[in-house]
Design an enzyme around this catalytic site. Structure first.
Site, short mmCIF file in Angstrom:
data_model
loop_
_atom_site.label_atom_id
_atom_site.label_comp_id
_atom_site.label_asym_id
_atom_site.label_seq_id
_atom_site.Cartn_x
_atom_site.Cartn_y
_atom_site.Cartn_z
N ASP A 198 0.77 -1.10 -0.01
CA ASP A 198 0.03 0.15 0.12
C ASP A 198 0.77 1.31 -0.19
O ASP A 198 2.26 1.05 0.32
CB ASP A 198 -1.00 -0.19 1.31
CG ASP A 198 -1.66 1.12 1.42
OD1 ASP A 198 -2.39 1.64 0.56
OD2 ASP A 198 -1.75 1.95 2.60
N ASP A 246 -0.25 5.18 0.87
CA ASP A 246 -0.34 6.04 1.67
C ASP A 246 -0.33 5.50 3.36
O ASP A 246 -0.82 4.55 3.67
CB ASP A 246 -1.96 6.55 1.99
CG ASP A 246 -2.11 7.20 0.54
OD1 ASP A 246 -0.89 7.58 -0.30
OD2 ASP A 246 -3.17 7.79 0.07
#
Length: 265
Positions: free
Chosen positions: A14, A16
Protein backbone atom coordinates in the site's frame (compact mmCIF):
# COMPACT_ATOMS: atom_id res chain seq x y z
CA UNK A 1 0.28 -14.88 -19.01
CA UNK A 2 1.35 -17.24 -16.23
CA UNK A 3 4.47 -19.34 -16.64
CA UNK A 4 4.04 -22.78 -15.00
CA UNK A 5 7.13 -24.03 -13.25
CA UNK A 6 8.75 -20.60 -13.08
CA UNK A 7 6.49 -19.00 -10.46
CA UNK A 8 8.11 -16.16 -8.55
CA UNK A 9 7.00 -14.08 -5.63
CA UNK A 10 6.26 -10.38 -5.31
CA UNK A 11 5.92 -7.78 -2.56
CA UNK A 12 2.71 -5.72 -2.62
CA UNK A 13 2.80 -2.38 -0.81
CA UNK A 14 0.00 0.00 0.00
CA UNK A 15 1.21 3.58 -0.50
CA UNK A 16 -0.38 6.03 1.93
CA UNK A 17 0.84 5.68 5.55
CA UNK A 18 2.78 2.57 4.53
CA UNK A 19 5.50 3.60 2.10
CA UNK A 20 4.91 7.29 2.75
CA UNK A 21 3.68 9.05 5.86
CA UNK A 22 0.63 10.86 4.45
CA UNK A 23 -2.12 10.72 1.84
CA UNK A 24 -0.41 11.03 -1.54
CA UNK A 25 -3.41 12.64 -3.24
CA UNK A 26 -4.16 15.24 -0.55
CA UNK A 27 -0.45 16.11 -0.29
CA UNK A 28 -0.64 17.77 -3.70
CA UNK A 29 -3.44 20.18 -2.77
CA UNK A 30 -1.10 23.18 -2.53
CA UNK A 31 0.58 22.60 -5.93
CA UNK A 32 -2.85 22.05 -7.46
CA UNK A 33 -3.95 25.37 -5.95
CA UNK A 34 -0.86 27.11 -7.31
CA UNK A 35 -1.60 25.58 -10.70
CA UNK A 36 -5.14 26.96 -10.68
CA UNK A 37 -6.93 23.62 -10.37
CA UNK A 38 -8.54 24.25 -6.97
CA UNK A 39 -9.49 27.24 -4.85
CA UNK A 40 -8.34 28.21 -1.35
CA UNK A 41 -11.38 26.69 0.34
CA UNK A 42 -10.56 23.32 -1.24
CA UNK A 43 -6.97 23.61 -0.01
CA UNK A 44 -8.26 24.11 3.54
CA UNK A 45 -10.65 21.18 3.25
CA UNK A 46 -7.84 18.98 1.92
CA UNK A 47 -5.52 20.06 4.74
CA UNK A 48 -8.17 19.23 7.30
CA UNK A 49 -8.84 15.83 5.68
CA UNK A 50 -5.09 15.12 5.75
CA UNK A 51 -4.95 16.11 9.42
CA UNK A 52 -7.82 13.78 10.36
CA UNK A 53 -6.33 10.99 8.25
CA UNK A 54 -2.98 11.30 10.01
CA UNK A 55 -4.60 11.19 13.44
CA UNK A 56 -6.83 8.20 13.02
CA UNK A 57 -6.68 6.72 9.56
CA UNK A 58 -9.89 6.14 7.63
CA UNK A 59 -12.54 3.46 7.80
CA UNK A 60 -14.63 2.24 4.86
CA UNK A 61 -17.25 4.99 5.08
CA UNK A 62 -14.62 7.72 5.38
CA UNK A 63 -12.73 6.34 2.38
CA UNK A 64 -15.94 6.30 0.37
CA UNK A 65 -16.60 9.94 1.25
CA UNK A 66 -13.02 10.80 0.33
CA UNK A 67 -13.44 9.02 -3.01
CA UNK A 68 -16.61 10.97 -3.76
CA UNK A 69 -14.96 14.23 -2.70
CA UNK A 70 -11.85 13.69 -4.84
CA UNK A 71 -13.89 12.53 -7.84
CA UNK A 72 -16.03 15.66 -7.68
CA UNK A 73 -12.99 17.86 -7.11
CA UNK A 74 -11.09 16.68 -10.18
CA UNK A 75 -14.01 16.72 -12.62
CA UNK A 76 -13.00 18.84 -15.60
CA UNK A 77 -9.30 18.95 -14.73
CA UNK A 78 -6.90 18.80 -17.65
CA UNK A 79 -4.94 15.54 -17.37
CA UNK A 80 -1.75 16.96 -18.89
CA UNK A 81 -1.79 19.81 -16.36
CA UNK A 82 -2.12 17.37 -13.46
CA UNK A 83 0.74 15.26 -14.77
CA UNK A 84 2.95 18.32 -15.22
CA UNK A 85 2.25 19.62 -11.69
CA UNK A 86 2.99 16.23 -10.14
CA UNK A 87 6.24 15.90 -12.12
CA UNK A 88 7.38 19.41 -11.18
CA UNK A 89 6.66 19.07 -7.44
CA UNK A 90 7.25 15.35 -6.82
CA UNK A 91 10.68 15.68 -5.21
CA UNK A 92 9.61 18.48 -2.87
CA UNK A 93 6.25 16.99 -1.92
CA UNK A 94 6.90 13.26 -1.72
CA UNK A 95 10.58 12.74 -0.91
CA UNK A 96 10.29 14.06 2.68
CA UNK A 97 7.33 11.73 3.34
CA UNK A 98 9.02 8.44 2.42
CA UNK A 99 9.73 6.11 5.32
CA UNK A 100 13.39 5.12 5.51
CA UNK A 101 12.37 1.66 6.71
CA UNK A 102 10.20 1.27 3.62
CA UNK A 103 13.11 2.09 1.32
CA UNK A 104 15.21 -0.56 3.04
CA UNK A 105 12.39 -3.11 2.75
CA UNK A 106 11.92 -2.43 -0.96
CA UNK A 107 15.65 -2.96 -1.47
CA UNK A 108 15.53 -6.23 0.48
CA UNK A 109 12.74 -7.58 -1.69
CA UNK A 110 14.55 -6.59 -4.86
CA UNK A 111 17.72 -8.25 -3.58
CA UNK A 112 15.68 -11.42 -3.00
CA UNK A 113 14.52 -11.31 -6.64
CA UNK A 114 10.96 -10.23 -5.97
CA UNK A 115 9.03 -7.65 -7.95
CA UNK A 116 7.80 -4.71 -5.89
CA UNK A 117 4.23 -3.63 -6.67
CA UNK A 118 2.55 -0.52 -5.25
CA UNK A 119 -1.20 -0.99 -4.77
CA UNK A 120 -2.98 2.30 -4.04
CA UNK A 121 -6.45 3.80 -4.18
CA UNK A 122 -4.87 7.11 -5.20
CA UNK A 123 -4.93 8.10 -8.86
CA UNK A 124 -2.46 6.63 -11.32
CA UNK A 125 -1.20 10.10 -12.27
CA UNK A 126 0.10 10.45 -8.71
CA UNK A 127 1.01 6.84 -7.92
CA UNK A 128 2.99 6.01 -11.06
CA UNK A 129 5.59 8.80 -10.64
CA UNK A 130 5.93 7.92 -6.94
CA UNK A 131 6.38 4.29 -7.91
CA UNK A 132 9.16 5.25 -10.31
CA UNK A 133 10.81 7.30 -7.55
CA UNK A 134 10.70 4.33 -5.17
CA UNK A 135 11.90 1.84 -7.75
CA UNK A 136 8.66 -0.14 -7.90
CA UNK A 137 8.36 -2.60 -10.76
CA UNK A 138 4.62 -2.22 -11.23
CA UNK A 139 1.74 -0.08 -9.99
CA UNK A 140 -1.92 -0.84 -9.35
CA UNK A 141 -3.87 2.41 -8.89
CA UNK A 142 -7.25 4.03 -9.36
CA UNK A 143 -7.86 5.21 -12.92
CA UNK A 144 -10.29 7.95 -13.83
CA UNK A 145 -12.31 8.17 -17.02
CA UNK A 146 -10.84 10.74 -19.43
CA UNK A 147 -12.66 12.44 -22.31
CA UNK A 148 -11.05 15.08 -24.54
CA UNK A 149 -8.03 15.19 -22.24
CA UNK A 150 -10.09 15.97 -19.11
CA UNK A 151 -11.38 13.93 -16.19
CA UNK A 152 -15.11 13.27 -16.35
CA UNK A 153 -15.38 12.55 -12.61
CA UNK A 154 -16.18 8.89 -13.25
CA UNK A 155 -13.90 6.09 -12.11
CA UNK A 156 -12.82 3.42 -14.58
CA UNK A 157 -10.88 1.25 -12.10
CA UNK A 158 -11.11 1.73 -8.34
CA UNK A 159 -8.15 0.16 -6.51
CA UNK A 160 -9.70 0.00 -3.07
CA UNK A 161 -10.68 -2.71 -0.57
CA UNK A 162 -11.61 -5.99 -2.28
CA UNK A 163 -10.79 -4.45 -5.67
CA UNK A 164 -7.13 -4.43 -4.62
CA UNK A 165 -7.23 -8.18 -4.02
CA UNK A 166 -8.92 -8.74 -7.39
CA UNK A 167 -6.29 -6.65 -9.17
CA UNK A 168 -3.46 -8.48 -7.35
CA UNK A 169 -4.85 -11.86 -8.40
CA UNK A 170 -5.15 -10.69 -12.01
CA UNK A 171 -1.58 -9.37 -12.02
CA UNK A 172 -0.30 -12.58 -10.43
CA UNK A 173 -1.98 -14.57 -13.19
CA UNK A 174 -0.40 -12.39 -15.85
CA UNK A 175 3.08 -12.22 -14.34
CA UNK A 176 3.26 -15.70 -12.87
CA UNK A 177 3.53 -14.63 -9.23
CA UNK A 178 3.08 -17.27 -6.56
CA UNK A 179 0.84 -15.46 -4.09
CA UNK A 180 1.42 -18.05 -1.36
CA UNK A 181 5.08 -17.02 -1.23
CA UNK A 182 4.41 -13.32 -1.80
CA UNK A 183 4.37 -10.47 0.74
CA UNK A 184 1.87 -7.74 1.53
CA UNK A 185 2.11 -4.51 3.53
CA UNK A 186 -0.59 -2.05 4.58
CA UNK A 187 -1.71 0.21 7.42
CA UNK A 188 -5.48 -0.02 7.05
CA UNK A 189 -8.19 -2.52 7.93
CA UNK A 190 -9.77 -1.69 4.56
CA UNK A 191 -6.83 -3.55 2.99
CA UNK A 192 -7.59 -6.82 4.78
CA UNK A 193 -8.56 -8.47 1.44
CA UNK A 194 -5.21 -7.44 -0.07
CA UNK A 195 -3.26 -8.78 2.89
CA UNK A 196 -5.26 -11.99 3.08
CA UNK A 197 -4.51 -12.89 -0.53
CA UNK A 198 -0.74 -13.26 0.06
CA UNK A 199 1.13 -15.79 2.14
CA UNK A 200 3.14 -13.25 4.13
CA UNK A 201 0.92 -10.32 5.20
CA UNK A 202 2.31 -7.49 7.36
CA UNK A 203 0.57 -4.66 9.17
CA UNK A 204 2.54 -1.40 8.92
CA UNK A 205 1.71 1.46 11.32
CA UNK A 206 -1.71 -0.20 11.56
CA UNK A 207 -4.95 1.46 12.56
CA UNK A 208 -6.63 -0.01 15.63
CA UNK A 209 -8.81 -2.45 13.73
CA UNK A 210 -5.95 -3.81 11.64
CA UNK A 211 -3.70 -4.08 14.71
CA UNK A 212 -6.34 -6.21 16.44
CA UNK A 213 -6.73 -8.37 13.34
CA UNK A 214 -2.97 -8.78 12.93
CA UNK A 215 -2.61 -9.93 16.54
CA UNK A 216 -5.53 -12.33 16.10
CA UNK A 217 -4.10 -13.86 12.93
CA UNK A 218 -0.46 -13.73 13.95
CA UNK A 219 0.57 -11.26 11.26
CA UNK A 220 3.80 -9.33 11.92
CA UNK A 221 3.30 -5.69 12.91
CA UNK A 222 5.90 -3.20 11.66
CA UNK A 223 6.39 0.37 12.86
CA UNK A 224 7.86 2.79 10.31
CA UNK A 225 8.92 6.04 11.97
CA UNK A 226 11.95 7.48 10.18
CA UNK A 227 11.30 9.70 7.16
CA UNK A 228 13.83 9.60 4.37
CA UNK A 229 16.74 11.93 5.08
CA UNK A 230 15.88 15.44 3.99
CA UNK A 231 18.14 17.58 1.90
CA UNK A 232 18.97 21.11 3.05
CA UNK A 233 16.44 22.52 0.62
CA UNK A 234 13.72 20.45 2.31
CA UNK A 235 14.82 21.54 5.78
CA UNK A 236 14.48 25.21 5.02
CA UNK A 237 10.92 24.60 3.85
CA UNK A 238 9.73 23.32 7.21
CA UNK A 239 7.74 26.52 7.84
CA UNK A 240 5.56 25.35 4.94
CA UNK A 241 4.78 22.21 6.94
CA UNK A 242 3.80 24.35 9.91
CA UNK A 243 1.64 26.46 7.62
CA UNK A 244 -0.09 23.27 6.45
CA UNK A 245 -0.86 22.34 10.04
CA UNK A 246 -2.23 25.81 10.75
CA UNK A 247 -4.39 25.48 7.65
CA UNK A 248 -5.63 22.11 8.86
CA UNK A 249 -6.57 23.47 12.27
CA UNK A 250 -8.22 26.51 10.70
CA UNK A 251 -10.20 24.28 8.37
CA UNK A 252 -11.24 22.13 11.30
CA UNK A 253 -12.45 25.18 13.21
CA UNK A 254 -14.32 26.35 10.11
CA UNK A 255 -16.08 23.00 9.69
CA UNK A 256 -16.96 22.75 13.38
CA UNK A 257 -18.34 26.29 13.38
CA UNK A 258 -20.37 25.49 10.25
CA UNK A 259 -21.84 22.42 11.90
CA UNK A 260 -22.75 24.41 15.03
CA UNK A 261 -24.44 27.08 12.92
CA UNK A 262 -26.42 24.45 11.03
CA UNK A 263 -27.62 22.88 14.28
CA UNK A 264 -28.64 26.27 15.69
CA UNK A 265 -30.52 27.20 12.54
Amino acid sequence: MAHPGTARSAAFFDLDKTLIARSSTLAFSRPFYAGGLINRRTVLRSAYAQFVYLLGGADHDQMERMREYISAMCTGWDVATVQAIVADTLEHIVRPMIHQEAIALVEQHHAAGRDVVIVSSSGAEVVEPIGAMLGADKVIATRMVVADGKYTGEIAEYAYGPHKATAIRALAETEGYDLASSYGYSDSITDEPMLAVVGHPHAVNPDKALRRLALLRGWPVLEFRQPAELSRSHRVRRPAVAAGLVAAVAAGAFLLASRRRSRIS
